[in-house]
Design a protein around this motif. Structure first.
Motif, PDB file in Angstrom:
ATOM      1  N   THR A   1     -10.476  17.017  59.692  1.00  0.00           N
ATOM      2  CA  THR A   1      -9.372  16.858  58.749  1.00  0.00           C
ATOM      3  C   THR A   1      -9.193  15.367  58.469  1.00  0.00           C
ATOM      4  OG1 THR A   1      -7.668  16.593  60.448  1.00  0.00           O
ATOM      5  CG2 THR A   1      -8.229  18.864  59.779  1.00  0.00           C
TER       6      THR A   1
ATOM      7  N   ASN B   1     -13.426  13.593  44.265  1.00  0.00           N
ATOM      8  CA  ASN B   1     -11.986  13.384  44.392  1.00  0.00           C
ATOM      9  C   ASN B   1     -11.537  13.408  45.851  1.00  0.00           C
ATOM     10  OD1 ASN B   1     -11.573  13.115  41.664  1.00  0.00           O
ATOM     11  ND2 ASN B   1     -11.006  15.245  41.336  1.00  0.00           N
ATOM     12  N   LYS B   2     -12.099  14.333  46.615  1.00  0.00           N
ATOM     13  CA  LYS B   2     -11.756  14.429  48.031  1.00  0.00           C
ATOM     14  C   LYS B   2     -12.251  13.212  48.781  1.00  0.00           C
ATOM     15  CE  LYS B   2     -12.155  17.346  52.138  1.00  0.00           C
ATOM     16  NZ  LYS B   2     -12.690  18.636  52.702  1.00  0.00           N
ATOM     17  N   TYR B   3     -13.469  12.763  48.469  1.00  0.00           N
ATOM     18  CA  TYR B   3     -14.021  11.590  49.155  1.00  0.00           C
ATOM     19  C   TYR B   3     -13.171  10.350  48.876  1.00  0.00           C
ATOM     20  CZ  TYR B   3     -17.518   8.434  51.115  1.00  0.00           C
ATOM     21  OH  TYR B   3     -18.157   7.492  51.885  1.00  0.00           O
TER      22      TYR B   3
ATOM     23  N   ASP C   1     -17.161  16.126  56.971  1.00  0.00           N
ATOM     24  CA  ASP C   1     -16.612  17.401  56.501  1.00  0.00           C
ATOM     25  C   ASP C   1     -16.106  18.276  57.647  1.00  0.00           C
ATOM     26  OD1 ASP C   1     -19.114  19.554  57.003  1.00  0.00           O
ATOM     27  OD2 ASP C   1     -19.723  17.478  56.704  1.00  0.00           O
TER      28      ASP C   1
ATOM     29  N   THR D   1     -10.024  10.287  48.159  1.00  0.00           N
ATOM     30  CA  THR D   1      -8.764  10.444  48.896  1.00  0.00           C
ATOM     31  C   THR D   1      -8.936  10.068  50.364  1.00  0.00           C
ATOM     32  OG1 THR D   1      -8.013  12.192  47.402  1.00  0.00           O
ATOM     33  CG2 THR D   1      -6.973  12.093  49.572  1.00  0.00           C
TER      34      THR D   1
ATOM     35  N   THR E   1     -19.262  16.568  50.117  1.00  0.00           N
ATOM     36  CA  THR E   1     -17.855  16.264  49.834  1.00  0.00           C
ATOM     37  C   THR E   1     -17.691  15.915  48.360  1.00  0.00           C
ATOM     38  OG1 THR E   1     -17.639  15.382  52.076  1.00  0.00           O
ATOM     39  CG2 THR E   1     -15.875  14.871  50.519  1.00  0.00           C
ATOM     40  N   GLU E   2     -16.786  16.590  47.676  1.00  0.00           N
ATOM     41  CA  GLU E   2     -16.588  16.343  46.255  1.00  0.00           C
ATOM     42  C   GLU E   2     -15.928  14.975  46.038  1.00  0.00           C
ATOM     43  OE1 GLU E   2     -14.494  19.625  44.584  1.00  0.00           O
ATOM     44  OE2 GLU E   2     -16.198  20.993  44.794  1.00  0.00           O
TER      45      GLU E   2
END
Length: 245
Positions: free
Chosen positions: A115, A146-148, A112, A150, A143-144
């Motif tokens: 970037t 969807n972000k993970y 986290d 991605t 980390t949520e």
């Protein structure tokens, strides 16, 4: 082994390793050899007995830790420091580990703080230094999903390497993150019995195994998994109870 108040004897570790292997797990991170002589010994025993196809010992990106792991006969798993101050020395030590002709995996930490572009850059440097597997851990469990997913997809597309995912459960995301990671190209997922681990633990091995079995991706023996869970339940209940005697 990082669950608060829970510690296993060498014989218990070997018993658990055998039961985990019998259920169909082929790759296991079993110890931190530089932490204690018993960690080193149990790794040697698990390797010698051929309990898993691939056995890994964990350590820092230091030559002393690498040498300790190598001396056990295990494959080498390293984690980067939480704050990177000297990337050149880290990469040189990764190259040193890769020259020992064992399978080598290297983990980032606290993803986290970076970037996605930074994660790709660091992953590429690790890959180019000789790592066979790169682990992308959500160390803080924040980390949520969807972000993970991605993050895993971007790294997989831009760094041609095997990826391992390691999802902590502080916010209850571990199973969702593991599924998103697998959907987006991860090759391995870290899991433990009852999800035991540091703080709120990591991905539960029975849940993720059942998910993958239902997809036809794995053939984990869930009856043997139940036996393993029953044994572990009795073991940790006994140990936790001892704290209140």
């Amino acid at each position: 082994m990082q669950a608060p108040g829970i510690a296993f004897t060498v014989n218990e570790k070997i018993k658990l390793a055998t039961m985990i292997s019998d259920a169909g797990i082929k790759k296991a991170l079993v110890s931190y050899p530089s932490a204690h002589e018993s960690e080193k010994y149990v790794t040697q025993e698990i390797v010698k007995r051929g309990i898993f196809k691939d056995v890994y010992g964990l350590g820092r990106t230091l030559k002393s830790d690498i040498d300790e792991i190598y001396s056990t006969g295990a494959n080498i798993s390293l984690h980067l420091p939480f704050i990177i101050k000297d990337i050149n020395t880290i990469l040189e030590n990764i190259r040193y580990a890769s020259r020992l002709c064992r399978k080598l995996e290297v983990a980032l930490v606290d993803i986290d703080q970076y970037t996605i572009n930074d994660l790709i850059k660091i992953s590429r440097l690790i890959h180019d230094s000789g790592a066979d597997i790169i682990q992308i851990p959500d160390t803080k469990g924040i980390t949520e999903p969807n972000k993970y997913g991605t993050i895993i997809k971007r790294i997989k597309n831009e760094v041609k390497t095997s990826l391992e995912i390691h999802c902590h459960n502080d916010y209850g995301y571990s199973i969702a993150n593991a599924i998103e990671g697998l959907k987006n190209g991860a090759d391995y997922v870290d899991a433990s019995v009852f999800g035991l681990g540091e703080r709120n633990g990591i991905t539960d091995i029975a849940v993720i195994s059942n998910y993958l079995n239902n997809l036809g991706k794995t053939s984990i023996n869930m009856e043997k998994m139940k036996t393993l869970y029953s044994f572990m339940h009795d073991l940790i209940t006994e140990k936790a109870g001892q704290q209140f005697l």
